[in-house]
Design a protein around this motif. Sequence first.
Motif, PDB file in Angstrom:
ATOM      1  N   ARG A  37      -9.927  18.875  13.733  1.00 44.07           N
ATOM      2  CA  ARG A  37      -9.175  18.692  14.967  1.00 44.07           C
ATOM      3  C   ARG A  37      -8.022  19.698  15.055  1.00 44.07           C
ATOM      4  NH1 ARG A  37      -7.218  12.781  16.112  1.00 44.07           N
ATOM      5  NH2 ARG A  37      -6.027  13.124  14.201  1.00 44.07           N
ATOM      6  N   PRO A  38      -7.717  20.176  16.257  1.00 47.67           N
ATOM      7  CA  PRO A  38      -6.556  21.056  16.456  1.00 47.67           C
ATOM      8  C   PRO A  38      -5.272  20.242  16.500  1.00 47.67           C
ATOM      9  CG  PRO A  38      -7.669  20.724  18.540  1.00 47.67           C
ATOM     10  CD  PRO A  38      -8.480  20.001  17.511  1.00 47.67           C
ATOM     11  N   VAL A  39      -5.014  19.558  15.403  1.00 46.36           N
ATOM     12  CA  VAL A  39      -3.884  18.632  15.315  1.00 46.36           C
ATOM     13  C   VAL A  39      -3.218  18.829  13.954  1.00 46.36           C
ATOM     14  CG1 VAL A  39      -3.287  16.175  15.070  1.00 46.36           C
ATOM     15  CG2 VAL A  39      -4.847  16.899  16.884  1.00 46.36           C
ATOM     16  N   ILE A  40      -1.885  18.729  13.923  1.00 42.54           N
ATOM     17  CA  ILE A  40      -1.123  18.692  12.676  1.00 42.54           C
ATOM     18  C   ILE A  40      -0.665  17.262  12.490  1.00 42.54           C
ATOM     19  CG2 ILE A  40       0.938  19.495  11.470  1.00 42.54           C
ATOM     20  CD1 ILE A  40       0.779  22.019  13.282  1.00 42.54           C
ATOM     21  N   ARG A  41      -0.952  16.671  11.332  1.00 42.69           N
ATOM     22  CA  ARG A  41      -0.569  15.279  11.130  1.00 42.69           C
ATOM     23  C   ARG A  41      -0.160  15.008   9.697  1.00 42.69           C
ATOM     24  NH1 ARG A  41      -3.971   9.745  12.604  1.00 42.69           N
ATOM     25  NH2 ARG A  41      -2.272   8.311  12.140  1.00 42.69           N
ATOM     26  N   ARG A  42       1.091  14.643   9.512  1.00 39.81           N
ATOM     27  CA  ARG A  42       1.598  14.032   8.282  1.00 39.81           C
ATOM     28  C   ARG A  42       2.587  12.960   8.712  1.00 39.81           C
ATOM     29  NH1 ARG A  42      -1.634  13.785   4.761  1.00 39.81           N
ATOM     30  NH2 ARG A  42      -0.031  13.152   3.268  1.00 39.81           N
ATOM     31  N   PHE A  43       2.075  11.843   9.134  1.00 39.58           N
ATOM     32  CA  PHE A  43       2.825  10.748   9.755  1.00 39.58           C
ATOM     33  C   PHE A  43       3.219  11.142  11.176  1.00 39.58           C
ATOM     34  CE2 PHE A  43       6.788   8.406  10.711  1.00 39.58           C
ATOM     35  CZ  PHE A  43       6.240   7.144  10.797  1.00 39.58           C
ATOM     36  N   LEU A  44       3.997  12.218  11.330  1.00 38.18           N
ATOM     37  CA  LEU A  44       4.223  12.780  12.652  1.00 38.18           C
ATOM     38  C   LEU A  44       2.969  13.520  13.070  1.00 38.18           C
ATOM     39  CD1 LEU A  44       7.804  14.253  12.135  1.00 38.18           C
ATOM     40  CD2 LEU A  44       7.189  12.019  13.039  1.00 38.18           C
ATOM     41  N   GLN A  45       2.633  13.503  14.348  1.00 39.21           N
ATOM     42  CA  GLN A  45       1.430  14.179  14.827  1.00 39.21           C
ATOM     43  C   GLN A  45       1.792  15.170  15.927  1.00 39.21           C
ATOM     44  OE1 GLN A  45      -2.452  12.192  15.184  1.00 39.21           O
ATOM     45  NE2 GLN A  45      -2.405  12.681  17.360  1.00 39.21           N
ATOM     46  N   GLY A  77      -4.513  19.511  10.278  1.00 38.46           N
ATOM     47  CA  GLY A  77      -3.555  20.328   9.567  1.00 38.46           C
ATOM     48  C   GLY A  77      -2.615  19.402   8.814  1.00 38.46           C
ATOM     49  N   GLY A  78      -2.481  19.598   7.495  1.00 40.22           N
ATOM     50  CA  GLY A  78      -1.669  18.711   6.674  1.00 40.22           C
ATOM     51  C   GLY A  78      -2.475  17.758   5.815  1.00 40.22           C
ATOM     52  N   SER A  79      -3.808  17.651   6.054  1.00 41.12           N
ATOM     53  CA  SER A  79      -4.637  16.768   5.240  1.00 41.12           C
ATOM     54  C   SER A  79      -4.781  17.302   3.808  1.00 41.12           C
ATOM     55  CB  SER A  79      -6.039  16.630   5.860  1.00 41.12           C
ATOM     56  OG  SER A  79      -5.993  15.977   7.104  1.00 41.12           O
ATOM     57  N   ARG A  80      -4.947  16.394   2.856  1.00 43.63           N
ATOM     58  CA  ARG A  80      -5.148  16.771   1.455  1.00 43.63           C
ATOM     59  C   ARG A  80      -6.579  17.261   1.261  1.00 43.63           C
ATOM     60  NH1 ARG A  80      -3.728  15.206  -4.031  1.00 43.63           N
ATOM     61  NH2 ARG A  80      -5.580  14.767  -5.295  1.00 43.63           N
ATOM     62  N   ILE A  81      -6.742  18.443   0.680  1.00 43.88           N
ATOM     63  CA  ILE A  81      -8.064  18.951   0.305  1.00 43.88           C
ATOM     64  C   ILE A  81      -8.068  19.234  -1.195  1.00 43.88           C
ATOM     65  CG2 ILE A  81      -8.625  19.881   2.588  1.00 43.88           C
ATOM     66  CD1 ILE A  81      -7.842  22.650   1.585  1.00 43.88           C
ATOM     67  N   VAL A  82      -9.228  19.031  -1.832  1.00 43.01           N
ATOM     68  CA  VAL A  82      -9.304  19.167  -3.281  1.00 43.01           C
ATOM     69  C   VAL A  82     -10.523  19.996  -3.682  1.00 43.01           C
ATOM     70  CG1 VAL A  82      -8.083  17.016  -3.773  1.00 43.01           C
ATOM     71  CG2 VAL A  82     -10.573  16.986  -3.496  1.00 43.01           C
ATOM     72  N   SER A  83     -10.396  20.635  -4.831  1.00 42.28           N
ATOM     73  CA  SER A  83     -11.504  21.370  -5.442  1.00 42.28           C
ATOM     74  C   SER A  83     -11.314  21.295  -6.949  1.00 42.28           C
ATOM     75  CB  SER A  83     -11.519  22.829  -4.975  1.00 42.28           C
ATOM     76  OG  SER A  83     -10.324  23.486  -5.369  1.00 42.28           O
TER      77      SER A  83
END
Length: 405
Positions: A296-304, A216-222
């Motif tokens: 993954r059931p994880v939120i990560r943008r530097f903080l996890q 959660g928080g990763s960059r996705i593109v289209s």
Amino acid sequence: MKNIYIYLKILLIPFAFILQNYSIINAQICSKTNPINCLQFKPLARLWNVSNEEVPKLLDLEKSLISIDSKLQPLLNELDFGGTYIDMKAGKINVNTVNQSKVNEIRNKMKNDQDFLNFIAANNTLSQLNSTFNQTFILAQQFNITNYEISIEPEFNNIVIYLNMNDGKNKRFIENVETFNPSPIIKLLPNEEKEEILFNSSILVEKRNLNILVNGGSRIVSLGHNGIKACTAGFWMKKNNEDFIVTARHCLEIFPPLFYVYSFQDDHLIGPMNSRLIGSYDMGFIKKTNTNIMLRPVIRRFLQFLIVGSSEITSCGIHICKAGQRTGISCGFVSAINSIYNFVDGVLIRAIVVANMHGNYGDSSGSMFLYNGLNGQSNLADAVGIFNRWRIRHTGNRYANKHSF
């Protein structure tokens, strides 16, 4: 700044049982003697204007106030009261009260919790507000206006309408809506502003893994109409033993509806958005077809953060946070639960409204969450929904939607 979040109960995120043992092993308990474990509370500490170490105690208070509010709301006759909202600074639940003769009756029914109740004299009952809300929405349709938000905001004890006042069509709408009782509060849509980058992080570390991780928080593109369209991964969910990423429907602009993580490389392909919710929900589901991708059931943008449950938003005034690939992690206050927003293309979105939250383009569909705070742990989160952000083309203003699970 106002942000809008759609509230949807039909989706469940089956993460809690996966992470129970993991969260205990990796517990980060915040305390004054171990302040480094309090750093993950910084976005919420910033919102509440307190130190990181004070956040666990306030989270416990907020949970107590939410529980009390859930018992209080069914007791309030909408002909006598005008809604409630939590005031975290005061540690109270403000109760908009039109009929003061009913106060003692409510206090008697809430004897154990009455010290947390603050009855405020108000002019508008919830019945009046609901009626004006419906009238305003019907009138907006009759005038065929777009790019507006209508919400019931308990803090103002009124209907609040956000729209572009310079549009001639909107001016006629405003003239008519001001004859309603109560007369709604009219506000401009927020102007575009430079957003502060909060807790943003590099994706390079995750790229070195043999399996490409999507949090959660990763960059996705289209592909978009003007080139690359970037959004943010929301949450991982399963359906019929297949893996999906929940995202915003408006992240898909053209076909084929293929989404990648970070960049357009074959090994970064996630898969297609092969199902979308329509009507009042701006939500899409990207099916994972690439075995090199690990969700993954994880939120990560530097903080996890580890996702250990999901939450339902039932009270105004509580905190809510988002993880976006542009502006990182930031938090705001829920200012309205009953709201409707009209897209530039005429799509109506039923929403929850959040104030004072940073966000920008590319943050759309980022993870929305509440701090769990169990036993003072700073790295646990409850999933709430996804953050959506887009530009209203003719005004340059921004809004956001949230989908709740």
